[in-house]
Write an enzyme that holds these catalytic residues in place. Structure first.
Site, PDB file in Angstrom:
ATOM      1  N   PHE A 113      -7.457   0.192  22.792  1.00  0.00           N
ATOM      2  CA  PHE A 113      -8.502   0.714  23.673  1.00  0.00           C
ATOM      3  C   PHE A 113      -9.594  -0.350  23.795  1.00  0.00           C
ATOM      4  O   PHE A 113     -10.024  -0.906  22.787  1.00  0.00           O
ATOM      5  CB  PHE A 113      -9.062   1.996  23.060  1.00  0.00           C
ATOM      6  CG  PHE A 113      -9.951   2.772  23.981  1.00  0.00           C
ATOM      7  CD1 PHE A 113      -9.411   3.526  25.009  1.00  0.00           C
ATOM      8  CD2 PHE A 113     -11.337   2.736  23.827  1.00  0.00           C
ATOM      9  CE1 PHE A 113     -10.231   4.256  25.863  1.00  0.00           C
ATOM     10  CE2 PHE A 113     -12.158   3.463  24.674  1.00  0.00           C
ATOM     11  CZ  PHE A 113     -11.615   4.221  25.699  1.00  0.00           C
ATOM     12  N   ASP A 184      -6.863   2.509  13.954  1.00  0.00           N
ATOM     13  CA  ASP A 184      -7.597   3.466  14.768  1.00  0.00           C
ATOM     14  C   ASP A 184      -6.680   4.660  15.049  1.00  0.00           C
ATOM     15  O   ASP A 184      -5.588   4.505  15.618  1.00  0.00           O
ATOM     16  CB  ASP A 184      -8.065   2.811  16.071  1.00  0.00           C
ATOM     17  CG  ASP A 184      -9.050   3.697  16.826  1.00  0.00           C
ATOM     18  OD1 ASP A 184      -8.894   4.943  16.771  1.00  0.00           O
ATOM     19  OD2 ASP A 184      -9.962   3.153  17.466  1.00  0.00           O
ATOM     20  N   TYR A 209     -13.165  14.465  19.088  1.00  0.00           N
ATOM     21  CA  TYR A 209     -13.252  15.279  20.312  1.00  0.00           C
ATOM     22  C   TYR A 209     -11.932  15.310  21.077  1.00  0.00           C
ATOM     23  O   TYR A 209     -11.824  16.010  22.063  1.00  0.00           O
ATOM     24  CB  TYR A 209     -14.379  14.773  21.233  1.00  0.00           C
ATOM     25  CG  TYR A 209     -14.369  13.279  21.483  1.00  0.00           C
ATOM     26  CD1 TYR A 209     -13.507  12.725  22.420  1.00  0.00           C
ATOM     27  CD2 TYR A 209     -15.209  12.427  20.775  1.00  0.00           C
ATOM     28  CE1 TYR A 209     -13.485  11.358  22.631  1.00  0.00           C
ATOM     29  CE2 TYR A 209     -15.190  11.065  20.978  1.00  0.00           C
ATOM     30  CZ  TYR A 209     -14.328  10.526  21.918  1.00  0.00           C
ATOM     31  OH  TYR A 209     -14.300   9.178  22.120  1.00  0.00           O
ATOM     32  N   LYS A 210     -10.923  14.546  20.636  1.00  0.00           N
ATOM     33  CA  LYS A 210      -9.630  14.557  21.309  1.00  0.00           C
ATOM     34  C   LYS A 210      -8.778  15.669  20.681  1.00  0.00           C
ATOM     35  O   LYS A 210      -9.044  16.835  20.897  1.00  0.00           O
ATOM     36  CB  LYS A 210      -8.989  13.172  21.227  1.00  0.00           C
ATOM     37  CG  LYS A 210      -9.788  12.132  22.049  1.00  0.00           C
ATOM     38  CD  LYS A 210      -9.315  10.706  21.884  1.00  0.00           C
ATOM     39  CE  LYS A 210     -10.194   9.762  22.720  1.00  0.00           C
ATOM     40  NZ  LYS A 210     -10.071   8.362  22.328  1.00  0.00           N
ATOM     41  N   ARG A 356      -1.628  10.545  33.257  1.00  0.00           N
ATOM     42  CA  ARG A 356      -1.393  10.772  31.834  1.00  0.00           C
ATOM     43  C   ARG A 356      -1.531  12.254  31.509  1.00  0.00           C
ATOM     44  O   ARG A 356      -2.431  12.932  32.002  1.00  0.00           O
ATOM     45  CB  ARG A 356      -2.441   9.965  31.059  1.00  0.00           C
ATOM     46  CG  ARG A 356      -2.290   9.982  29.569  1.00  0.00           C
ATOM     47  CD  ARG A 356      -3.290   9.042  28.942  1.00  0.00           C
ATOM     48  NE  ARG A 356      -4.646   9.569  29.011  1.00  0.00           N
ATOM     49  CZ  ARG A 356      -5.645   9.186  28.212  1.00  0.00           C
ATOM     50  NH1 ARG A 356      -5.430   8.256  27.296  1.00  0.00           N
ATOM     51  NH2 ARG A 356      -6.844   9.710  28.317  1.00  0.00           N
TER      52      ARG A 356
HETATM   53  C1  LIG Z   1     -11.251   7.484  22.677  1.00  0.00           C
HETATM   54  C2  LIG Z   1     -11.246   6.156  22.004  1.00  0.00           C
HETATM   55  C3  LIG Z   1     -12.446   5.462  21.724  1.00  0.00           C
HETATM   56  C4  LIG Z   1     -13.781   5.998  22.176  1.00  0.00           C
HETATM   57  O1  LIG Z   1     -14.832   5.558  21.368  1.00  0.00           O
HETATM   58  P1  LIG Z   1     -16.238   6.334  21.385  1.00  0.00           P
HETATM   59  O2  LIG Z   1     -17.151   5.450  20.647  1.00  0.00           O
HETATM   60  O3  LIG Z   1     -16.003   7.664  20.733  1.00  0.00           O
HETATM   61  O4  LIG Z   1     -16.623   6.524  22.815  1.00  0.00           O
HETATM   62  C5  LIG Z   1     -12.369   4.276  21.021  1.00  0.00           C
HETATM   63  N1  LIG Z   1     -11.167   3.767  20.622  1.00  0.00           N
HETATM   64  C6  LIG Z   1     -10.005   4.393  20.897  1.00  0.00           C
HETATM   65  C7  LIG Z   1      -8.721   3.800  20.432  1.00  0.00           C
HETATM   66  C8  LIG Z   1     -10.002   5.588  21.623  1.00  0.00           C
HETATM   67  O5  LIG Z   1      -8.854   6.188  21.924  1.00  0.00           O
END
Ligand SMILES: *Cc1c(COP(=O)(O)O)cnc(C)c1O
Length: 397
Positions: A113, A184, A209-210, A356
């Site tokens: 990400f 992660d 939150y996911k 998705r």
């Molecule tokens: C959703 C996601 C994020 C989002 O980071 P926030 O700081 O919570 O906005 C970061 N890394 C990955 C791999 C994600 O899937």
């Protein structure tokens, strides 16, 4: 056996919606509304500042960390909640680099990400010690692990395609080459069985939150393996990670173990919602969730490929190599997703061309999957996406 009828009854779902986006934002756990209200009235309202002790606000990040730990194979006292995932990535990477001081390469992949890569770029720039962020194709990660690498920083499940890395194998290869690992779990926690202790991961981070349904903007979590937790020196050395915050010393001394990964005042209101969300996982077996999520995703793939031949599968076909989401490619992916959302089928779009869909057995079953495919078939085969209003890009896709 996990009772998915029970878990489904715990979530609010709007009428007329097939929700296949729990991988981006989990739905509202019904009990969260009352839990937050209680926090606001009985605690904040009546207790005022006394709530820090009387209602245990101060220890909430650790308590929630232990609840999340149960889902990711982390022993008690190794996970703490706070901040956002981007911040936790920074913290974990900074600590891992300091534990491996003679090396200068951070290895990641281009399926990661972007925020994780951005945070690494910012950290390496401010360290100003000649670090390099090496980003390879996901399939090349294993071969790129060598003795130049300080830290392997990887997201287990690719946010775009759902491709799953082998955490145990890559961690073992990394350790054999003297490399530390930062995993992660943004698309893993609550989606599949994770065994941090069994994989001997060094650091892990994730959001709530996911798949954990903690609510939009809910705080993140960080895990540090017990063998490192007493040694790491936090780069974000805030007062709540101090050994004795209320001594108000002028110099930082890290707190015991995982406590040192705390930074500032916890988001107590948000944590009330997350605590309610974590109740839904009581009595749930991650093995059952995994089995059911693969079955639902397999069904979706089979039906879409038969009924919507214009869409090309972008995810691994083999469920064991996938997280809990499935993507299809189409040049008009954005408009297709907008047309679906207008008809109550909620997934999302990831540039450049992926639609998705997430599969979350806690509150989604075969009926929703088949219902969503029916709408998708209509949108594709009758070109319902071909309307100007579906091409207007919104701020959030
Ligand atoms: C959703 C996601 C994020 C989002 O980071 P926030 O700081 O919570 O906005 C970061 N890394 C990955 C791999 C994600 O899937």
């Amino acid at each position: 056996m996990t009772d998915f009828t029970r878990t489904r009854s715990l979530f609010h779902m709007p009428d007329g919606v097939f929700y296949l986006d729990g991988n981006s934002l989990g739905p509202l756990p019904k009990s969260a509304t009352q839990r937050v209200q209680e926090m606001m009235t009985a605690q904040w309202g009546e207790q005022l500042i006394r709530g820090w002790n009387a209602s245990g606000w101060m220890m909430q990040p650790r308590r929630l960390g232990d609840r999340i730990g149960k889902l990711i194979g982390a022993p008690e006292g190794t996970v703490v909640v706070g901040d956002t995932l981007s911040i936790k990535v920074y913290q974990a990477l900074a600590s891992a680099l300091e534990l491996n001081p003679s090396r200068r390469v951070v290895l990641s992949d281009n399926g990661n990400f972007p925020s994780d890569l951005y945070m690494a770029q910012g950290l390496l720039r401010s360290l100003d010690k000649g670090y390099e962020l090496k980003v390879v194709d996901p399939e090349e990660v294993e071969a790129a692990i060598d003795e130049s690498v300080a830290v392997l920083m990887i997201t287990e499940v690719d946010y775009r395609t759902g491709r799953l890395h082998d955490m145990k194998k890559l961690t073992a290869k990394a350790h054999a080459a003297g490399v530390l690992t930062v995993w992660d779990l943004a698309h893993s926690a609550g989606a599949l069985a994770v065994d941090l202790e069994g994989a001997r991961a060094d650091f892990a981070v994730g959001c709530t939150y996911k798949y954990l349904n903690g609510g939009t903007g809910a705080p993140a979590f960080i895990y540090v393996a017990p063998k490192h937790a007493g040694k790491v020196r936090p780069a974000l050395s805030g007062w709540l990670g101090h050994e004795s915050p209320f001594a108000f010393d002028l110099d930082y001394r890290s707190g015991a173990g995982i406590d040192r990964m705390r930074v500032g005042t916890p988001a107590v209101i948000a944590m009330a919602a997350l605590d309610a969300a974590m109740d839904a996982w009581e009595g749930v077996s991650m093995a059952d969730v995994r089995k059911q999520s693969i079955a639902l995703a397999d069904l979706f793939i089979r039906e879409v490929e038969t009924r919507c031949p214009e869409l090309t599968l972008a995810s691994p076909r083999n469920g064991a190599e996938r997280g809990s989401q499935v993507s299809f490619r189409h040049p008009e992916g954005y408009a297709i997703m907008q047309a679906l959302i207008a008809r109550g089928v909620i997934g999302d779009f990831r540039a450049p061309d992926a639609v998705r869909f997430g599969f979350t057995p806690l509150y989604i079953g075969e009926q929703e999957v088949l219902g969503a495919v029916g709408v998708l078939e209509d949108v594709m085969n009758n070109k319902r996406w071909d309307e100007p209003q579906y091409r207007k890009k919104a701020l959030v896709t």
